[in-house]
Design a protein around this motif. Structure first.
Motif, PDB file in Angstrom:
ATOM      1  N   ARG A  12       0.837  -1.202   0.000  1.00  0.00           N
ATOM      2  CA  ARG A  12       0.000   0.000   0.000  1.00  0.00           C
ATOM      3  C   ARG A  12       0.871   1.250   0.000  1.00  0.00           C
ATOM      4  NH1 ARG A  12      -1.576   2.933   4.368  1.00  0.00           N
ATOM      5  NH2 ARG A  12      -3.393   4.298   4.115  1.00  0.00           N
ATOM      6  N   THR A  64       3.874   1.471  -1.168  1.00  0.00           N
ATOM      7  CA  THR A  64       4.488   1.557  -2.493  1.00  0.00           C
ATOM      8  C   THR A  64       3.511   2.155  -3.492  1.00  0.00           C
ATOM      9  OG1 THR A  64       5.890  -0.361  -2.041  1.00  0.00           O
ATOM     10  CG2 THR A  64       5.544   0.230  -4.348  1.00  0.00           C
ATOM     11  N   MET A  65       2.246   1.688  -3.447  1.00  0.00           N
ATOM     12  CA  MET A  65       1.239   2.220  -4.367  1.00  0.00           C
ATOM     13  C   MET A  65       1.020   3.708  -4.138  1.00  0.00           C
ATOM     14  SD  MET A  65      -2.737   1.066  -5.032  1.00  0.00           S
ATOM     15  CE  MET A  65      -2.298  -0.341  -6.052  1.00  0.00           C
ATOM     16  N   ASP A 114       3.809   5.588  -5.684  1.00  0.00           N
ATOM     17  CA  ASP A 114       3.665   5.622  -7.146  1.00  0.00           C
ATOM     18  C   ASP A 114       2.570   6.604  -7.559  1.00  0.00           C
ATOM     19  OD1 ASP A 114       5.648   3.747  -7.334  1.00  0.00           O
ATOM     20  OD2 ASP A 114       4.302   2.041  -7.656  1.00  0.00           O
ATOM     21  N   HIS A 150       0.123   2.429 -15.090  1.00  0.00           N
ATOM     22  CA  HIS A 150       1.356   2.320 -14.319  1.00  0.00           C
ATOM     23  C   HIS A 150       2.498   1.937 -15.252  1.00  0.00           C
ATOM     24  CE1 HIS A 150       4.227   0.821 -11.320  1.00  0.00           C
ATOM     25  NE2 HIS A 150       3.520   1.469 -10.412  1.00  0.00           N
ATOM     26  N   GLU A 184       3.252  -1.921 -13.959  1.00  0.00           N
ATOM     27  CA  GLU A 184       2.106  -2.816 -13.806  1.00  0.00           C
ATOM     28  C   GLU A 184       1.102  -2.699 -14.938  1.00  0.00           C
ATOM     29  OE1 GLU A 184       2.146  -5.005 -11.467  1.00  0.00           O
ATOM     30  OE2 GLU A 184       3.897  -4.181 -10.419  1.00  0.00           O
ATOM     31  N   VAL A 238      -4.017  -0.091 -14.086  1.00  0.00           N
ATOM     32  CA  VAL A 238      -4.436  -0.436 -12.730  1.00  0.00           C
ATOM     33  C   VAL A 238      -5.899  -0.031 -12.578  1.00  0.00           C
ATOM     34  CG1 VAL A 238      -4.009  -0.122 -10.271  1.00  0.00           C
ATOM     35  CG2 VAL A 238      -2.107  -0.046 -11.884  1.00  0.00           C
ATOM     36  N   GLU A 286      -8.840  -0.668  -7.459  1.00  0.00           N
ATOM     37  CA  GLU A 286      -7.650  -0.952  -6.661  1.00  0.00           C
ATOM     38  C   GLU A 286      -7.055   0.318  -6.064  1.00  0.00           C
ATOM     39  OE1 GLU A 286      -4.685  -3.535  -8.383  1.00  0.00           O
ATOM     40  OE2 GLU A 286      -6.150  -4.390  -9.751  1.00  0.00           O
ATOM     41  N   PHE A 287      -6.946   1.374  -6.880  1.00  0.00           N
ATOM     42  CA  PHE A 287      -6.198   2.527  -6.368  1.00  0.00           C
ATOM     43  C   PHE A 287      -7.067   3.602  -5.725  1.00  0.00           C
ATOM     44  CE2 PHE A 287      -6.849   3.873 -10.836  1.00  0.00           C
ATOM     45  CZ  PHE A 287      -7.236   5.201 -10.681  1.00  0.00           C
TER      46      PHE A 287
END
Length: 644
Positions: free
Chosen positions: A389, A391-392, A395, A432, A435, A438, A442-443
């Motif tokens: 989390r 890390t996300m 980003d 991303h 990835e 996304v 999720e985000f």
């Protein structure tokens, strides 16, 4: 004979004098030892106050770099612990330093509003203002506080060392007096040696004891955890790793503020006794400081003393007993106090030290307190999820700073009467660099748990309004809908930021519509209604999204300042085949119209559903049957061409 009798008397007098000196010296020595032990315990509490204040400074600085890190949660709890430590210091300090200590306590109290203002600036994403507050207000105040604490500790340490030197001098005098008569000296020396060893052990013991509760303090507890870890390393795989449980008294600060520190101290003493009564003889109970206690279970699975044939997970069993044990109220003087506990457990993993184990148990305890679950066990996979989390979030923060990864797609809203496009809904997309695409599912939830959602919403509004301006300049005034999170809508500064964005983009308010959910309404109805009124004052339309999925929308629907009602897809998709769903959609359309609202149906995937919605008078619809969300550049033909 007379001379002999005189010598005997003289010798007896000498013995009496020496014995008196020995007794006086021993009494003096005992008095000094007691004072030394008290001074050592006092200095230990001062060092704790210094450590907590320095740790608080480190966390304050860390919050600016990682607003949503674990430091943010730890800081709020640590501020209370620092406050309690400084209060204890002010209560136990020598009179000559008491004024200084009370001044420190007052400064620490005065610092709390400044820290909270700083955290508000961090949460709002106002990094520049937060940094100015940190450098000009918070850091100087904390540095001065730490310096004052250190001054007191230095002075108290000097007093302690002088007293210790005096004790050593008295000890030497006792030894010299003992040597005057061999037999008496030998006796005195033997007794003194034994006394000195006992007193040394007492001092060592007292240095690791919490003065209020008589339990091992944090230093002693950490040492015992370290010993348990070393023992586990020596015994190998056949031995269970040690488990630490951190226990916090929920609402302890309220008790202190309402009834005073005396009742608070009595509560801590009695709480410690209750916890001791719930553990095994081989377990260790400690007071870490403030209202935090800790328990060391050297072996997590042992036969229960009450049921010898049954083997239990002692951490879960103990958590249950803690909950039950604190259900009974505390009778403290003439006051009765009801209080509950939150507990978190962590079991040592290979390579972990005592500090890491305590941190993990503390995190689990705060998780239990946040969820009001009473007990929570720290799990490594949670730490991994937390790292993912973080890390996300990093980003996403970089994506917002640079802008290339984030885009908006637009899904048209179709007028069911004439088939024209009546507006569009802006939907965020994140590509991303590693990835790939996304999902918003999720985000978006990750963003909504942090203040970064404000920056994200500002970006979406800026991009959507810029596109609305381009369409308007091209001769197509097309309203754009934007979803607004609960956290953003409840932010007092959000309507003002929206007004500024409308002015900057040169877009009239009627070309923007904000969509909120029923959950947002129920989170804080009063604030939500106030925010929507301010938004409508800008000319902006308001819409209630996912209507029907909440649990109290009917109670507030008549008071909410709304322009539009969106029926959730879960009812629309089954309305052709399910009479109940059809009845609900018809009722929603009728209700919306009677309240003067435009009604929009979501999730239209076939022509039959669209026709059924038109038949019951629904105004607008959106769904894959009409168009999927797509970049603005792919929409012009659709925007200008009414559907049959």
């Amino acid at each position: 004979m007379r001379a002999s009798r005189g010598m005997t008397v003289a010798f007896g007098a000498i013995l009496a004098v020496l014995s008196g000196l020995a007794v006086l010296g021993s009494w003096r020595q005992a008095e000094i030892v007691d004072q030394l032990a008290a001074d050592a315990d006092k200095i230990d509490s001062f060092q704790e106050a210094i450590y907590l204040s320095q740790r608080e400074m480190a966390l304050v600085q860390a919050v600016l770099n990682e607003p949503d890190g674990v430091e943010r949660t730890e800081l709020l709890a640590l501020h209370d612990r620092t406050h309690a430590a400084i209060d204890r210091l002010a209560a136990t300090i020598d009179p000559e330093h008491r004024v200084t200590a009370e001044r420190i306590a007052a400064r620490q109290d005065a610092l709390e509003p400044t820290v909270r203002s700083y955290l508000v600036a961090v949460d709002e994403g106002n990094v520049a203002a937060a940094r100015v507050m940190l450098e000009q207000d918070v850091e100087p105040a904390m540095d001065a506080l730490a310096a004052n604490l250190q001054t007191i500790v230095t002075a108290e340490s000097a007093t302690y060392l002088r007293a210790r030197a005096g004790a050593e001098s008295d000890s030497r005098l006792l030894l010299l007096g003992s040597a005057a008569i061999f037999l008496l000296g030998l006796t005195v020396l033997t007794l003194y040696s034994r006394s000195e060893r006992t007193q040394r052990r007492q001092i060592e013991h007292l240095a690791g004891i919490d003065a209020l509760t008589g339990l091992p303090n944090r230093t002693a507890f950490a040492a015992r955890v370290g010993d348990a870890l070393d023992k586990k390393g020596e015994q190998g795989a056949e031995a269970d790793p040690p488990t630490v449980i951190v226990v916090n008294l929920d609402g302890f600060r309220d008790v202190n503020e309402r009834f005073g520190h005396r009742i608070g101290d009595l509560l801590l003493i009695e709480a410690g006794r209750r916890i001791i009564a719930m553990v095994r003889a081989e377990d260790t109970v400690s007071r870490l400081g403030g209202d935090d206690f800790a328990i060391l279970l050297a072996d997590r699975r042992e036969p229960d003393r009450r049921e010898p044939d049954r083997r239990l997970g002692l951490d879960e069993d103990l958590a249950k007993r803690l909950h039950e044990g604190f259900l009974a109220p505390f009778a403290l003087d003439d006051v009765t106090v009801d209080i509950e506990v939150s507990a978190g457990a962590a079991t040592a993993e290979p390579g972990e030290d005592a500090t890491a184990l305590l941190v993990h148990a503390d995190l689990a305890m705060h998780g239990a307190k946040k969820r009001r679950s009473g007990f929570r066990r720290f799990r490594p996979e949670e730490a991994q999820g937390y790292a993912a989390r973080i890390t996300m979030l990093g980003d996403l923060r970089r994506a917002l700073e640079h802008g290339e990864q984030l885009t908006l797609h637009y899904q048209p809203k179709i007028d069911l009467l004439g088939g024209a496009v009546a507006g569009v809904e802006a939907l965020a997309r994140w590509h991303h660099p590693v990835e790939g695409m996304v999902s918003p599912a999720e985000f978006i939830p990750v963003l909504e748990t942090t203040s970064l959602i404000h920056d994200f919403t500002d970006w979406v509004l800026t991009a959507a309004l810029a596109q609305a301006r381009r369409w308007d300049d091209a001769g197509r005034a097309l309203p754009v809908s934007v979803n607004i999170s609960t956290r953003t809508l409840l932010d007092p500064g959000f309507p003002d930021r929206m007004a500024e964005q409308l002015r900057t983009a040169g877009v009239p308010g009627e070309l923007l519509c904000v969509e909120i959910t029923e959950y947002t309404v129920m989170s804080d109805p009063g604030t939500t209604i106030g925010a929507l009124r301010r938004i409508r004052d800008l000319g902006v339309k308001t819409s209630l999204d996912d209507f029907g999925t909440g649990y109290s929308s009917m109670a507030y629907l008549k008071t909410l300042p709304l322009d539009e009602l969106k029926i959730d897809r879960t009812f629309v998709r089954d309305m052709i085949t399910d009479a109940g769903s059809l009845a609900l959609v018809e009722s929603a359309v009728t209700l919306g119209h009677r309240l003067g609202l435009t009604v929009v149906a979501e999730g239209i995937e076939d022509a039959a559903t669209g026709e059924a919605l038109a038949a019951i008078g629904c105004d607008l619809a959106q769904g894959f049957h009409f168009a999927r969300p797509q970049p603005a550049g792919d929409l012009p033909g659709l925007l200008l061409t009414p559907r049959p």
